[in-house]
Design a protein around this motif. Structure first.
Motif, PDB file in Angstrom:
ATOM      1  N   ALA A  13       0.924  -1.226   0.080  1.00 54.27           N
ATOM      2  CA  ALA A  13      -0.098  -0.115  -0.206  1.00 54.27           C
ATOM      3  C   ALA A  13       0.872   1.304   0.066  1.00 54.27           C
ATOM      4  N   SER A  14       1.042   1.780  -1.105  1.00 60.54           N
ATOM      5  CA  SER A  14       2.152   2.889  -1.373  1.00 60.54           C
ATOM      6  C   SER A  14       1.631   3.754  -2.685  1.00 60.54           C
ATOM      7  N   CYS A  15       2.434   4.616  -3.025  1.00 57.70           N
ATOM      8  CA  CYS A  15       2.215   5.349  -3.956  1.00 57.70           C
ATOM      9  C   CYS A  15       2.915   5.410  -5.093  1.00 57.70           C
ATOM     10  N   GLY A  16       4.274   4.719  -5.071  1.00 60.40           N
ATOM     11  CA  GLY A  16       5.302   4.586  -6.063  1.00 60.40           C
ATOM     12  C   GLY A  16       6.210   5.489  -5.940  1.00 60.40           C
ATOM     13  N   GLY A  17       6.228   6.415  -5.165  1.00 51.65           N
ATOM     14  CA  GLY A  17       7.298   7.499  -4.871  1.00 51.65           C
ATOM     15  C   GLY A  17       8.378   6.829  -4.666  1.00 51.65           C
ATOM     16  N   CYS A  18       8.545   5.799  -3.799  1.00 49.27           N
ATOM     17  CA  CYS A  18       9.705   4.925  -3.306  1.00 49.27           C
ATOM     18  C   CYS A  18      10.433   4.623  -4.528  1.00 49.27           C
ATOM     19  N   GLU A  19       9.620   3.980  -5.425  1.00 47.83           N
ATOM     20  CA  GLU A  19      10.382   3.400  -6.637  1.00 47.83           C
ATOM     21  C   GLU A  19      10.928   4.571  -7.541  1.00 47.83           C
ATOM     22  N   ILE A  20      10.413   5.607  -7.734  1.00 49.22           N
ATOM     23  CA  ILE A  20      11.023   6.784  -8.542  1.00 49.22           C
ATOM     24  C   ILE A  20      12.037   7.265  -7.764  1.00 49.22           C
ATOM     25  N   ALA A  21      12.043   7.459  -6.621  1.00 51.91           N
ATOM     26  CA  ALA A  21      13.399   7.917  -5.833  1.00 51.91           C
ATOM     27  C   ALA A  21      14.462   7.035  -5.875  1.00 51.91           C
ATOM     28  N   GLN A  86      17.186 -12.905   2.116  1.00 52.20           N
ATOM     29  CA  GLN A  86      18.127 -12.962   3.311  1.00 52.20           C
ATOM     30  C   GLN A  86      18.016 -11.729   3.925  1.00 52.20           C
ATOM     31  N   ILE A  87      18.056 -10.596   3.248  1.00 56.79           N
ATOM     32  CA  ILE A  87      17.846  -9.222   4.082  1.00 56.79           C
ATOM     33  C   ILE A  87      16.611  -8.645   3.474  1.00 56.79           C
ATOM     34  N   LEU A  88      15.793  -8.270   4.292  1.00 55.52           N
ATOM     35  CA  LEU A  88      14.427  -7.426   4.236  1.00 55.52           C
ATOM     36  C   LEU A  88      14.519  -6.110   4.578  1.00 55.52           C
ATOM     37  N   VAL A  89      14.285  -5.153   3.855  1.00 52.88           N
ATOM     38  CA  VAL A  89      14.500  -3.701   4.270  1.00 52.88           C
ATOM     39  C   VAL A  89      12.980  -3.278   4.197  1.00 52.88           C
ATOM     40  N   SER A  90      12.666  -2.677   5.413  1.00 50.04           N
ATOM     41  CA  SER A  90      11.271  -1.811   5.470  1.00 50.04           C
ATOM     42  C   SER A  90      11.680  -0.546   4.943  1.00 50.04           C
ATOM     43  N   PHE A  91      11.111  -0.238   3.614  1.00 56.63           N
ATOM     44  CA  PHE A  91      11.721   0.830   2.834  1.00 56.63           C
ATOM     45  C   PHE A  91      10.416   1.889   2.746  1.00 56.63           C
ATOM     46  N   GLY A  92      10.842   3.197   3.289  1.00 54.67           N
ATOM     47  CA  GLY A  92       9.915   4.164   3.325  1.00 54.67           C
ATOM     48  C   GLY A  92       8.814   4.269   4.215  1.00 54.67           C
ATOM     49  N   SER A  93       8.265   5.280   4.341  1.00 53.42           N
ATOM     50  CA  SER A  93       7.397   5.615   5.434  1.00 53.42           C
ATOM     51  C   SER A  93       6.271   4.616   5.692  1.00 53.42           C
ATOM     52  N   CYS A  94       5.778   4.539   4.617  1.00 51.32           N
ATOM     53  CA  CYS A  94       4.452   3.648   4.654  1.00 51.32           C
ATOM     54  C   CYS A  94       4.765   2.125   5.228  1.00 51.32           C
ATOM     55  N   ALA A  95       5.744   1.471   4.843  1.00 57.37           N
ATOM     56  CA  ALA A  95       6.278   0.223   5.212  1.00 57.37           C
ATOM     57  C   ALA A  95       6.763   0.268   6.403  1.00 57.37           C
ATOM     58  N   ILE A  96       7.334   1.289   7.035  1.00 53.36           N
ATOM     59  CA  ILE A  96       7.866   1.460   8.396  1.00 53.36           C
ATOM     60  C   ILE A  96       6.792   1.936   9.585  1.00 53.36           C
ATOM     61  N   GLU A  97       6.173   2.847   8.990  1.00 52.32           N
ATOM     62  CA  GLU A  97       5.240   3.617   9.972  1.00 52.32           C
ATOM     63  C   GLU A  97       3.658   3.632   9.636  1.00 52.32           C
ATOM     64  N   GLY A  98       3.281   3.149   8.291  1.00 51.53           N
ATOM     65  CA  GLY A  98       2.012   3.294   7.732  1.00 51.53           C
ATOM     66  C   GLY A  98       1.776   4.392   6.743  1.00 51.53           C
ATOM     67  N   GLY A  99       2.477   5.248   7.014  1.00 48.83           N
ATOM     68  CA  GLY A  99       2.576   6.478   6.045  1.00 48.83           C
ATOM     69  C   GLY A  99       0.951   7.195   5.941  1.00 48.83           C
ATOM     70  N   ILE A 100       0.891   7.665   4.856  1.00 49.40           N
ATOM     71  CA  ILE A 100      -0.376   8.405   4.568  1.00 49.40           C
ATOM     72  C   ILE A 100      -1.567   7.449   4.503  1.00 49.40           C
ATOM     73  N   PRO A 101      -1.412   6.258   3.706  1.00 49.71           N
ATOM     74  CA  PRO A 101      -2.385   5.349   3.797  1.00 49.71           C
ATOM     75  C   PRO A 101      -2.848   4.882   5.008  1.00 49.71           C
ATOM     76  N   GLY A 102      -2.038   4.694   6.129  1.00 49.35           N
ATOM     77  CA  GLY A 102      -2.333   4.389   7.679  1.00 49.35           C
ATOM     78  C   GLY A 102      -3.262   5.344   8.044  1.00 49.35           C
ATOM     79  N   LEU A 103      -3.307   6.813   7.639  1.00 48.61           N
ATOM     80  CA  LEU A 103      -4.532   7.624   8.313  1.00 48.61           C
ATOM     81  C   LEU A 103      -5.731   6.968   8.099  1.00 48.61           C
ATOM     82  N   ALA A 104      -5.877   6.189   7.054  1.00 49.95           N
ATOM     83  CA  ALA A 104      -7.242   5.513   6.966  1.00 49.95           C
ATOM     84  C   ALA A 104      -7.468   4.660   8.259  1.00 49.95           C
TER      85      ALA A 104
END
Ligand code: SF4
Ligand code: FES
Lengths: 329, 153
Positions: A13-21, A86-104
């Protein structure tokens, strides 16, 4: 080619900005390509879930996972990639904290669907809603099931590293990729599990160039209601809510340097357990009033405290959700 | 509401006033309900809003914050900060669906044992009226939010 370590990137659940960055690395991407084999990255290349399912456990060296866990598909892929990486990185605010979608998480689930399927701008006269299962003559078809509450990645699976930001700054991503390449070459070792990567060890305020005096706030204003913003004075002193005091540094104080308050996208600074609680503390300290009625009046200027102080971090906060969402209706 | 619901209240008390008031209530054999669990802080200004959130999300039904009367804080004006924090915290919690009245701020001096005992009694009854908060948390399996499965690699 097969000798190169394997890399994956996924969006839930994210916007795609992480990929663009990430793709914004420009020529660094060549370096990256020389050292990694991309095996799964839905935004950038064609791949099927079944290809990932067919891999050996731990076959992928590193997966960057962005987005929160909003539906059963997100959860399935999170568990799958955990197993295969082997290594899973929680990448960007949404994965780590829920981000904007988490406001729902503040609202009941049906509001979410009402907004998407029953607004004036949506042509849906028969008020059709998605069905998780549907019997077609050809057989049963299914779509992922929406969950009442959005969860962060590490609430669902074990995570090795965190890389905050909405999105993480490209130069920070590039620096982390450099470290990974050195690790692969045996020139560096991985940081301890659970580390936050690509982030400063201070606050946005610390990197912000604005002058801070003793703050005494008697009124909060919305930024659009201010005629002229002083470019050199701390925004809070001008009555604008700024999340700088609680936010981790790492972005070079981008927003305050262009007259926009810090939204808090880099998440809690070191030592901050609950982002909103830290902001409540900070804001309450600078209000210049001792009389309860006067305090209430000043706080009326804070239109949406939960949405401001938990803009990115609700799903990862102490409370995690609003009460309305978890009734599942 | 369940009839035999016993509210669980966490009380954050100031070392210099209300904690002593509670002590004094005990010494004076003044009765107050056992529903409240007091935690002593050096001053109400030590109250991080996070403490209240942790209490509520980990099973408390209400939180009482007590401090020295306005103007009497031993650290000058920290109790005013506590007042402002509590107001902002209640507004924030309200948006999350926590009845703001589940958080209460009370001023009580070291001499006001009887008064504090009475206030605690009133608050316990108010929360009993409201019923359990039952916030979904790791410790509350009644509400199903899936939790992490450890996957080893
Ligand atoms: S509160 Fe905002 S504007 Fe003020 S110093 Fe911090 S980051 Fe800069
Ligand atoms: S010392 Fe009691 S409230 Fe500050």
């Amino acid at each position: 080619m097969t000798g190169k370590p394997k890399f994956a990137m996924y969006w839930a659940a994210s916007c795609g900005g992480c990929e663009i960055a990430t793709l914004n690395m420009h020529e660094k991407i060549l370096d990256f390509d020389a050292n990694f084999k991309v095996v799964f990255w839905p935004v950038a290349m064609d791949a099927k879930y079944k290809d990932v399912e067919a891999m050996e456990d731990g076959e992928i060296l590193v997966t960057l996972f962005n987005g929160g866990i909003r539906n059963s598909e997100n959860e399935h892929i999170a568990k799958l990639l955990r197993k295969k990486s082997q290594i899973l990185v929680s990448f960007g605010s949404c994965a780590i904290e829920g981000g904007i979608p988490g406001l729902a998480n503040l609202t009941e689930m049906h509001h979410f669907f009402d907004t998407v399927y029953t607004t004036v701008s949506t042509d849906n006269t028969n008020n059709h809603r998605p069905q998780v299962e549907y019997d077609m003559p050809e057989g049963k078809i299914t779509i992922p099931e929406f969950k009442p509450v959005l969860q962060t990645l590490d609430q669902v699976v074990d995570v090795d590293y965190y890389m905050p930001g909405c999105p993480p700054e490209t130069h920070q991503i590039a620096a982390v990729i450099d470290v990974l390449i050195s690790v692969v070459k045996g020139e560096a070792v991985l940081p301890p599990k659970g580390s936050f990567l690509g982030v400063g060890n201070s606050t946005v305020c610390d990197e912000c160039g604005r002058t801070r005096n003793l703050k005494k706030i008697t009124e909060f204003k919305r930024i659009q209601d201010i005629k002229k913003i002083d470019p050199d004075l701390c925004l809070i002193e001008q009555g604008i809510l700024c999340n700088g005091p609680a936010t981790a540094s790492g972005c070079e104080s981008k927003c305050p340097s262009v007259n926009a308050p810090c939204a808090g996208c880099y998440g809690p600074a070191i030592g901050v357990k609950d982002f909103g609680a830290r902001m409540i503390t900070a804001i309450a300290s600078v209000i210049d009033a001792e009389d309860p009625d006067e305090i209430e009046r000043i706080m009326d200027g804070i239109i949406d405290p939960a949405g401001t102080f938990y803009r990115f971090g609700l799903a990862n906060s102490m409370m995690r959700t609003g009460k309305a969402s978890w009734n599942g209706k | 509401m369940t009839n035999n619901f016993e509210p669980l209240i966490i009380g954050f008390t100031c070392n210099w006033c209300s904690y002593r008031a509670a002590d004094m209530a005990g010494t004076g054999r003044e009765k107050y309900p056992p529903n409240i669990r007091l935690i002593r802080m050096m001053c109400s200004g030590r109250l991080d809003p996070m403490f209240v959130m942790k209490a509520l999300s980990d099973g408390a039904d209400g939180v009482m914050i007590t401090g020295c009367h306005p103007g009497e804080c031993h650290y000058l004006e920290q109790n005013y900060k506590a007042l402002r924090r509590t107001i902002l915290l209640k507004r924030t919690l309200g948006q999350m669906g926590v009845d703001p009245e589940r958080v209460k701020l009370v001023w009580a001096s070291a001499a006001e044992g009887v008064y504090l005992a009475k206030e605690i009694g009133i608050f316990v009854e108010e929360i009993r009226e409201k019923g359990p908060l039952d916030w979904p948390s790791r410790k509350n399996p009644a509400i199903s939010i899936v939790e992490k499965e450890e996957v080893s690699v």
